[in-house]
Design an enzyme around this catalytic site. Sequence first.
Site, mmCIF file in Angstrom:
data_model
loop_
_atom_site.group_PDB
_atom_site.id
_atom_site.type_symbol
_atom_site.label_atom_id
_atom_site.label_comp_id
_atom_site.label_asym_id
_atom_site.label_seq_id
_atom_site.Cartn_x
_atom_site.Cartn_y
_atom_site.Cartn_z
ATOM 1 N N GLU A 73 0.829 -1.000 -0.018
ATOM 2 C CA GLU A 73 -0.068 -0.113 -0.024
ATOM 3 C C GLU A 73 0.929 1.109 -0.028
ATOM 4 O O GLU A 73 1.722 1.495 0.758
ATOM 5 C CB GLU A 73 -0.841 0.196 1.278
ATOM 6 C CG GLU A 73 -2.054 -1.025 1.283
ATOM 7 C CD GLU A 73 -2.935 -0.791 2.398
ATOM 8 O OE1 GLU A 73 -3.733 -1.606 2.702
ATOM 9 O OE2 GLU A 73 -2.434 -0.112 3.409
ATOM 10 N N CYS A 74 0.655 2.215 -0.817
ATOM 11 C CA CYS A 74 1.234 3.499 -1.104
ATOM 12 C C CYS A 74 2.728 3.556 -0.846
ATOM 13 O O CYS A 74 3.400 3.166 -1.804
ATOM 14 C CB CYS A 74 0.525 4.302 0.067
ATOM 15 S SG CYS A 74 0.687 6.053 -0.233
ATOM 16 N N ALA A 75 3.405 3.434 0.340
ATOM 17 C CA ALA A 75 4.947 3.409 0.503
ATOM 18 C C ALA A 75 5.392 2.247 0.029
ATOM 19 O O ALA A 75 6.462 2.073 -0.650
ATOM 20 C CB ALA A 75 5.110 3.578 1.961
ATOM 21 N N SER A 91 -0.806 -0.669 -4.541
ATOM 22 C CA SER A 91 -1.537 0.536 -5.085
ATOM 23 C C SER A 91 -1.529 1.455 -4.159
ATOM 24 O O SER A 91 -0.979 1.454 -2.983
ATOM 25 C CB SER A 91 -2.968 0.020 -5.264
ATOM 26 O OG SER A 91 -3.899 0.103 -4.169
#
Length: 439
Positions: A328-330, A418
């Site tokens: 996720e993200c990072a 994502s």
Amino acid sequence: MIPRLVVAAPTSGSGKTTVATGLIAALAAQGLDVSPHKVGPDYIDPGYHALAAGRPGRNLDPWLTAEDLVEPLFLHGARDADIAVVEGVMGLYDGAAGAGEFASTAHVAKLLGAPVVLVVDAASAGRSVAALVHGFVTYDPGVRIGGVILNRVGSDRHEEICRAAVEETGLPVLGVLRRRDDAATPSRHLGLIPAAERRPEALATVERLGALVAEGCDLRALVALANTAGPSAAEPWNPAVAAPAGRARIAVAGGPAFTFGYAENEELLAAAGAEVVRFDPLRDTALPPETGGVVIGGGFPETYAAELSANEPLRRAVAAFRGPIYAECAGLLYLARRLDDLPMCGVLDAEARMTGRLTLGYREAVAVRDSPVARAGERVRGHEFHRTVCSRGPDTSPAWQWSAEGPDGFTSANCLASYLHLHWAGMPQMAMRFVGAAA
């Protein structure tokens, strides 16, 4: 019945985190077992709450999970506690955009049957604070505001004026905090710096906040207010809603660069049969032995890009890993080929870079294809919060599709990455699928 109260404010920046963290620390210093909670998807404030309480800070978000899960998740997190402190999000009545009060602090307070303490920034006001308080009290009779804490008061005379005005509304002033620069917590591009990145300094900050609240607030009156909360009709949430799906070792990224994650997600992995172990991409040169699956959550890889890039042995190990990966993200940025022109793991055909634009908000998304956690066509609710962009290669497959924003993320047979942050309490099948794939 677990005594509970909600710390709210008219606007962001009024001092909710200062008061909530300080109150948790002050009550813990008196020997109470305090359960800390945060309304909304925030990851940073719960880190400070956890330092103050000595137990995990947990999120309560009806958008990310479900309205009927808020109280069960609260009871799960507050099990065996003497009292619970819930920090609100934004202004008291601010909820999901276009959804009225839904997911607001007021909404969660009503779901919990909890009284509210309103933190009012009085730095630039006098008697006018009473008009503000009166408006918040009468705006929604279903929200029970039980008292006010005046923040950033400048002098004895200023306190006298504000206190007298508020008490004319019929509400008690439960605390007055003076302007103090030494209690501030440093910030950067996404808000406060996470406690895990500055643990010694963060512990000192929490101690100062505890002393500040103990000196300026009526702790006995706040505890008495918490005891007026309504009884709970729900049963505590149980992570065993995720049925065993096999036995596997799941390595979860941690350390200063990856500090964002929901405690319930790891509890669901464990309930599904996983042995959850930690690794630090800044320091560890290999994945834990016998790793069957890798989870890389949110955080600040852009702040540590040089150090992450310099750890080439671990980058190579992640690139060579063939088990399921969820990011996720990072985690998405770490799996890309490059971040701000520095080599990353290269699992994804993507280039990431920092920008000056903040992307923030709740998202409703549909899975584009099957992945280790989702099935094509499955709908999820998540949250997005970043200042980076990711460009994709020509042969990549997106993970999610939402509204006019188009596709997001990357997916393959063994990977989903994502910008979307998900709370699996409302989607326990995701933990089961991931453990099954790892097993």
